[in-house]
Design an enzyme around this catalytic site. Sequence first.
Site, PDB file in Angstrom:
ATOM      1  N   LEU B 221       6.189   5.357  -7.326  1.00 44.93           N
ATOM      2  CA  LEU B 221       5.337   5.658  -6.180  1.00 44.93           C
ATOM      3  C   LEU B 221       5.622   4.725  -5.008  1.00 44.93           C
ATOM      4  CD1 LEU B 221       2.910   7.310  -5.166  1.00 44.93           C
ATOM      5  CD2 LEU B 221       1.452   5.473  -6.020  1.00 44.93           C
ATOM      6  N   ASP B 222       5.936   5.295  -3.868  1.00 48.53           N
ATOM      7  CA  ASP B 222       6.155   4.535  -2.621  1.00 48.53           C
ATOM      8  C   ASP B 222       7.312   3.550  -2.706  1.00 48.53           C
ATOM      9  OD1 ASP B 222       3.924   5.890  -1.715  1.00 48.53           O
ATOM     10  OD2 ASP B 222       2.551   4.242  -2.111  1.00 48.53           O
ATOM     11  N   GLU B 223       8.206   3.763  -3.674  1.00 50.17           N
ATOM     12  CA  GLU B 223       9.321   2.823  -3.848  1.00 50.17           C
ATOM     13  C   GLU B 223      10.667   3.450  -3.531  1.00 50.17           C
ATOM     14  OE1 GLU B 223       9.075  -0.272  -4.371  1.00 50.17           O
ATOM     15  OE2 GLU B 223       7.283  -0.730  -5.545  1.00 50.17           O
TER      16      GLU B 223
END
Lengths: 279, 279, 279, 279
Positions: B221-223
Amino acid sequence: MSCPDKPGIVAAVSQFLYTHGANIIDSQQHSTDPEGGQFFMRMVFKLKDLNLTKSLFERAFNNAIAEKFAMHWRISYADTPKRMAILVSKYDHCLLELLWRHQHGELKAEIPLIISNHEDMRLLSESYQIPYHYLPVSKESKAEQEAALLKLLANHQIDVVVLARYMQILSSDFVKHYPERIINIHHSFLPAFIGANPYKKAYDRGVKLIGATAHYVTDDLDEGPIIEQDVARVSHRDGADELVRIGRDIERQVLARAVNAHLSNRIITFENKTIVFGG
Amino acid sequence: MSCPDKPGIVAAVSQFLYTHGANIIDSQQHSTDPEGGQFFMRMVFKLKDLNLTKSLFERAFNNAIAEKFAMHWRISYADTPKRMAILVSKYDHCLLELLWRHQHGELKAEIPLIISNHEDMRLLSESYQIPYHYLPVSKESKAEQEAALLKLLANHQIDVVVLARYMQILSSDFVKHYPERIINIHHSFLPAFIGANPYKKAYDRGVKLIGATAHYVTDDLDEGPIIEQDVARVSHRDGADELVRIGRDIERQVLARAVNAHLSNRIITFENKTIVFGG
Amino acid sequence: MSCPDKPGIVAAVSQFLYTHGANIIDSQQHSTDPEGGQFFMRMVFKLKDLNLTKSLFERAFNNAIAEKFAMHWRISYADTPKRMAILVSKYDHCLLELLWRHQHGELKAEIPLIISNHEDMRLLSESYQIPYHYLPVSKESKAEQEAALLKLLANHQIDVVVLARYMQILSSDFVKHYPERIINIHHSFLPAFIGANPYKKAYDRGVKLIGATAHYVTDDLDEGPIIEQDVARVSHRDGADELVRIGRDIERQVLARAVNAHLSNRIITFENKTIVFGG
Amino acid sequence: MSCPDKPGIVAAVSQFLYTHGANIIDSQQHSTDPEGGQFFMRMVFKLKDLNLTKSLFERAFNNAIAEKFAMHWRISYADTPKRMAILVSKYDHCLLELLWRHQHGELKAEIPLIISNHEDMRLLSESYQIPYHYLPVSKESKAEQEAALLKLLANHQIDVVVLARYMQILSSDFVKHYPERIINIHHSFLPAFIGANPYKKAYDRGVKLIGATAHYVTDDLDEGPIIEQDVARVSHRDGADELVRIGRDIERQVLARAVNAHLSNRIITFENKTIVFGG
């Protein structure tokens, strides 16, 4: 290099470089129009074992490539940094910025001298171990002073002249000696507020942003090819003096970026505009 | 194209293109290290008279060039725009921005459908003549909904999926179907404020700038690889609601720029980072 | 001044000032919530004929106004600039920026001394005629060095301590001596990349903007109230070294703005955040 | 309010408000010179129990305060939003931006009508449920069209007229009816590129930034008080068409911010400049 656009330029140049053992590190190009426009290219390459002398290499390029495509071209060698003179009057901010960046290796140049029509910047210049030449000027002595200036620049084999808030207008004759090799910083967002006292004019007009413009010097005052511009936000709270203060921060950054682009051979001029390739 | 860096790549590729009658319109390259690093290049060329079919041309390139340099490569044809699906929940700002830019020819794509887990954006979507598919989702129905989603995307031969504030986390399984082809907009300057409620977190921390980040979606997530980011200035006057409002303006611009870069084939990913060539 | 918000504060304060012959030059206020929130105000006023001594004036304000509204308050006198110490290690960019701005009258402070754990910045400091104190530190000598540091600061009646890239973490005990009076510059956009090597972390994450954050130092590393932040755009072309170079330009501007805001008494802190009134 | 600066203004106004039961929510002031200059102030206050009617309150303020200090002043009531007309020609970007922000509650106004000299924006206007009036104009019919325009505006009790890329020059006579109440967006960074075709002129000059300017309309074309400006970076890659595209993004943001400042009563004009208090 710059030439009329047509198919095969990239192939020919890169093939030539490959044949001479060069590895292309970076390549950027631009065309005003792929059909019949003007083509511009900057290639950065590494010649591990230059199997010719520089002049032979250049002659070979000229014969094999440049003539065929009717190119304007030049090669700059990273092991021969440009020789830069800085002209300054009484303000220190642009000069200090250039000297500090030079000291930190951000500006690839030799700076053999700083020249001024005032003595004010001597201490700063000498604290960076750069010889300072004082050449005062008056209306009467202008021609004479410019002659002395030109001689100094020639003696030091200067490639590029930076006007770091040098508050004198150079004569057309002087400018001719260094075409597209004199960089000026004008303290406005050109073409707004051409000429003297741009901050005062900006204040009077009530703009909400002030700017600075670095450009090559031509015969027409403040009309040369623009290299770099930037702005800062101001408000009704900021008086004319405050605009001068805020403007200083923009001037020094814009000038430093323009000088860096010139020294890195990232600029090509064409029809009074600049192509500035990315750094 | 991307391959281990070594001399001769540009020459070989440009020679191949020249031989096949192509005129190179633009060329940009990047190398992580000219000695043993990875080389990336994007060439835009015009084939007036493609003297082979597309598949023969690609096979020729593969045999003559790509195999020799161990390249990853792809060719996109300007006459075949990508097919883009937009996923949205209840916020309209990113969706409207994309639709408006698409209508004005700024985003070279076909948008065969918009999909949402809510009905809210139907009217807006249909006012732009784009079919709207309502696929509600709950914890229990998630797997089922994603299956329906995948089927819809496959049926419409979708190339790229844009999450325009789609407030659902896609499963790892879903993401695998569109590697580096799902673009998300996260409403913070990543890696600050990962996860839910970034504006609330930004407000609580008292930051002086808020941001938005467009990135490719990966399992983490969000990486995923960051494509584009920007920020806006905020002050103590701005409450958490005001941050949401100011943030909307950043989100839509950042997402639009990222989508544009993807659709223009200007992005190459490498080791969880992006190379985004200039537009 | 800061107090629980309620009607009548502005009236009472401005009436008091008027009665004492003061002309209000500037007034800015902020309230977290007009109903039961916290109220903050900064008033700049001119006392032509202070008809009381400063201490009597302050006592009068306390008795007539501050007690009634349960205010926190302080008065700074423009004729008594703050006394600022700069702590530095080996990098010169932030130090030079502060010294240059101070020399040009942009930072209203006295700088009685510069302190460093290295000798590198002595020449620069002394070229600005500011005494330089060399206080080396090791793991073993840390307590001792901080004691010497505190003594120096006390002897010079220092009001505010600026860490201009001082590469040592100050102990909690040290920080207690100067609550909200130690300003640090962190070379990232906090809260992203807390701790050591933020540029390396930014490079590894592949962000498209890098930043700098000026904040008050508290016990928690990089967690104090943020005063000012800014960012600069970077690209895949910029390696970790280049981020350091670009970052320097942001660091020095952000620190200078934060120091200026502090010296101008434009900052009020509240619940680990800052209210920074306009300059 | 605006009046010659002298001691006691803030005290008198805030005392008056306190006496009438008002709580001051926000207060900002500016003075061109505390000694003999002009003083400007904006106060936002909440009257829980207005113990007078509005007109009595205003009369009381006038008698007790305004006459004493020779003030220009006005009170705007948050429960009576301004009535705004939008004039548009064929471009949709500024209109859409205003309508979208209005729909989201960012612009506190009523928009009773949109007027155009073309039919192109009817669909968009009506999709936001706002009546659209088509008033074509030619050289011959200009006086007549303006008369019809004025009648329409009067009938709808319009307070402010926004020219959202309305490609007609309003007559001096028309402008007189709405002094400092007509807001125009000019697609350049004024005073650069005054008049027609600013993007073409910007392209020809080779600037590195393009801008937009929102200003009040006066008799002199593009010479009225500037409310807001902003710029975007461009490069040699961007042709004249691309400048138009990039410029659209700046125009709509700048216009929206200017309109918001006007609607929030944050603007005071003085000597052809604006004081724009923070939002």
